[in-house]
Design an enzyme around this catalytic site. Structure first.
Site, PDB file in Angstrom:
ATOM      1  N   ASP A 181       0.772  -1.254   0.000  1.00 23.01           N
ATOM      2  CA  ASP A 181       0.000   0.000   0.000  1.00 23.01           C
ATOM      3  C   ASP A 181       0.803   1.304   0.000  1.00 23.01           C
ATOM      4  O   ASP A 181       0.647   2.134  -0.866  1.00 23.01           O
ATOM      5  CB  ASP A 181      -0.963   0.027   1.192  1.00 23.01           C
ATOM      6  CG  ASP A 181      -1.953  -1.123   1.124  1.00 23.01           C
ATOM      7  OD1 ASP A 181      -1.794  -2.001   0.271  1.00 23.01           O
ATOM      8  OD2 ASP A 181      -2.892  -1.146   1.940  1.00 23.01           O
ATOM      9  N   GLU A 423       0.931  -9.614  11.107  1.00 17.55           N
ATOM     10  CA  GLU A 423       0.869  -9.141   9.722  1.00 17.55           C
ATOM     11  C   GLU A 423       2.280  -8.788   9.218  1.00 17.55           C
ATOM     12  O   GLU A 423       2.654  -9.110   8.107  1.00 17.55           O
ATOM     13  CB  GLU A 423      -0.059  -7.922   9.660  1.00 17.55           C
ATOM     14  CG  GLU A 423      -0.425  -7.454   8.278  1.00 17.55           C
ATOM     15  CD  GLU A 423      -1.333  -6.231   8.325  1.00 17.55           C
ATOM     16  OE1 GLU A 423      -1.606  -5.704   9.429  1.00 17.55           O
ATOM     17  OE2 GLU A 423      -1.766  -5.789   7.241  1.00 17.55           O
TER      18      GLU A 423
HETATM   19  C1  GLC Z   1      -3.192  -4.498   3.228  1.00 18.67           C
HETATM   20  C2  GLC Z   1      -2.021  -5.024   2.409  1.00 18.67           C
HETATM   21  C3  GLC Z   1      -2.544  -5.777   1.196  1.00 18.67           C
HETATM   22  C4  GLC Z   1      -3.479  -6.890   1.661  1.00 18.67           C
HETATM   23  C5  GLC Z   1      -4.597  -6.317   2.550  1.00 18.67           C
HETATM   24  C6  GLC Z   1      -5.422  -7.409   3.219  1.00 18.67           C
HETATM   25  O1  GLC Z   1      -3.933  -3.562   2.504  1.00 18.67           O
HETATM   26  O2  GLC Z   1      -1.196  -3.989   2.017  1.00 18.67           O
HETATM   27  O3  GLC Z   1      -1.487  -6.318   0.462  1.00 18.67           O
HETATM   28  O4  GLC Z   1      -4.015  -7.556   0.587  1.00 18.67           O
HETATM   29  O5  GLC Z   1      -4.047  -5.547   3.582  1.00 18.67           O
HETATM   30  O6  GLC Z   1      -4.597  -8.231   3.984  1.00 18.67           O
END
Ligand code: GLC
Length: 451
Positions: A181, A423
């Site tokens: 992101d 995460e």
């Molecule tokens: C965040 C991460 C993305 C992922 C999402 C759901 O936005 O950057 O890569 O798919 O979370 O886990």
């Protein structure tokens, strides 16, 4: 075997068993029946590349459920072939999220589920093949037959809509499409080309701090581990602009275009194309010739993202055709693509193991340690993530860097064993951050434990 040796073996196996048990428990916790959410609270919907990573782990536990995980992604597929990056949960509690994207403004969107209007790295073909590896040959053929039409439509959509000048590289229109992101190249470009005046005004008057009142993520995770408020607003603004154009690529491309040919996305695309070819040949289907040609072009085009001066790969601005020279973990992902020369692969391994760049105590940091963006807990601006480690490990093996692959695999497993199924993690001291009980961390741990 001497009793001591036996005891040593048991001592080695026990923690692995425990880790496997923990990983399975996380997946069970986030299981919604036919799909898995990334983490409770913070991520209540289904995400495209998350479900692919999840299926890659789940196949070792329950192959039928792994198939289901991937099939459930297809319920969100648009009739033009796009696979959306999110499929929203139903229910009143999630109305705000659905209303943000409003996929119903586009005629190709499905009518029975609401989705986002953009895609994510095309990991599906890889996940389909990995699940296929767990099936007998007749079962595998049936599995491939089931998924092939949707997969083919997705790849054809990628080339038709996202490579309009037939250059070989797919363009992306929002940083969420890349999955990393707040990765520096996207932020730098958005700040330079696409930052509305009102965001600067909010920042100047410090009103941006009130944005936290509307942010869901910072209610679950400390704000310092997420994007800055002004950047979150910027991302929101891009969604708003895409939505106003009803996610219609022609109007997006003709007016106020902002697009990047992203290195992560295109590295995954190269690999996905190989997997699609494998699937097609296994079920004796000929891929359309035009698609084959464009897929080959992507492999060659990836090399245009190499900068000889700094010895790294970068993403490229679609409009100006300039490389965006902000080093990130993406520079290593052509290893996963598998199409670059062994000389390049060796150069990437040198970056990976350099202690000032990516060879951190708890590798692999999402930006190099010497980057001016580096923050140990800064989301995609420093932390180590298990999914990118997995992609790199896979690439290292493909290029026969077995020692380095083994090193990274062990470091990754040790990290989750000591810090938990989070995460992401600080590459400096291994501290866990972001959401706890995160599904792809658990799933890929299972996969790495099987190697
Ligand atoms: C965040 C991460 C993305 C992922 C999402 C759901 O936005 O950057 O890569 O798919 O979370 O886990």
């Amino acid at each position: 075997m001497a009793i001591e040796e036996k005891l040593n073996e048991v001592a080695e196996v026990e923690p692995q068993k425990e880790l496997l048990g923990q990983a399975k428990a996380v997946l069970a916790m986030n299981d919604q029946g036919s799909h898995t959410i990334p983490a409770e609270g913070l991520y209540p919907h289904q995400w495209l590349w998350d479900s692919c990573f999840i299926a890659i782990g789940l196949r070792h536990v329950d192959v039928e459920r792994a198939k289901q995980e991937l099939l459930s992604l297809l319920r969100g597929q648009w009739s033009n072939g796009m696979l959306p990056h999110m499929i929203f949960a139903s229910g009143d509690a999630h109305r705000r999220d659905r209303n943000l994207w409003r996929s119903w403004v586009n005629p190709y969107a499905p009518s029975d589920v609401t989705t986002s209007g953009i895609t994510q790295p095309p990991m599906l073909a890889e996940a389909v093949v990995r699940v296929g590896e767990k099936l007998s040959q007749p079962e595998r053929r049936t599995w491939y037959h089931t998924v092939y039409p949707a997969l083919l439509a997705h790849h054809q959509w990628l080339y038709k809509e996202r490579d309009p000048h037939e250059e070989g590289l797919a363009l992306q229109i929002h940083p969420y499409e890349v999955g990393l992101d707040n990765t520096p190249p996207w932020l730098a470009q958005l700040h330079e080309h696409s930052r509305p005046w009102w965001i600067a005004a909010l920042e100047k008057t410090h009103v941006d701090k009130f944005v936290n009142l509307f942010r869901r993520d910072t209610k679950h995770v400390p704000p310092g581990q997420r994007m800055k408020n002004t950047d979150a607003l910027l991302y929101y603004d891009v969604i708003r602009r895409l939505r106003r154009k009803r996610y219609n690529i022609d109007s997006i491309l003709t007016r106020s275009l902002f697009a990047i040919e992203d290195l992560t996305f295109n590295s995954v695309l190269v690999r996905a194309n190989h997997c699609l070819q494998h699937i097609a040949s296994n079920i004796r289907q000929d891929l359309p010739e035009e698609l084959e040609q464009r897929m080959h072009k992507t492999e060659r085009a990836l090399e245009q993202l190499w900068d000889g001066y700094s010895g790294q790969y970068y993403s490229r601005n679609f409009v100006t055709h300039k490389l965006i020279k902000e080093p990130t973990i993406a520079t290593l992902l052509p290893l996963y693509a598998g199409s670059v020369s062994s000389e390049r692969a060796q150069q990437l391994v040198t970056l990976l193991t350099n202690k000032h760049l990516f060879g951190a105590n708890y590798p692999v940091p999402s930006v190099p340690l010497n980057s001016s963006w580096f923050e140990p807990l800064g989301y995609w601006q420093g932390p180590s993530w298990v999914n990118t480690n997995w992609l790199i490990i896979d690439g290292l093996r493909r290029y026969k860097f077995h020692k380095e692959a083994e090193w990274l695999q062990q470091r990754t497993l040790e990290l989750v064993e000591t810090s938990g199924m989070n995460e992401y993690f600080s590459p400096v001291d291994g501290k866990p951050a972001g959401a706890a009980n995160f599904s792809w961390t658990a799933a890929l741990t299972i996969d790495l434990l099987q190697e």
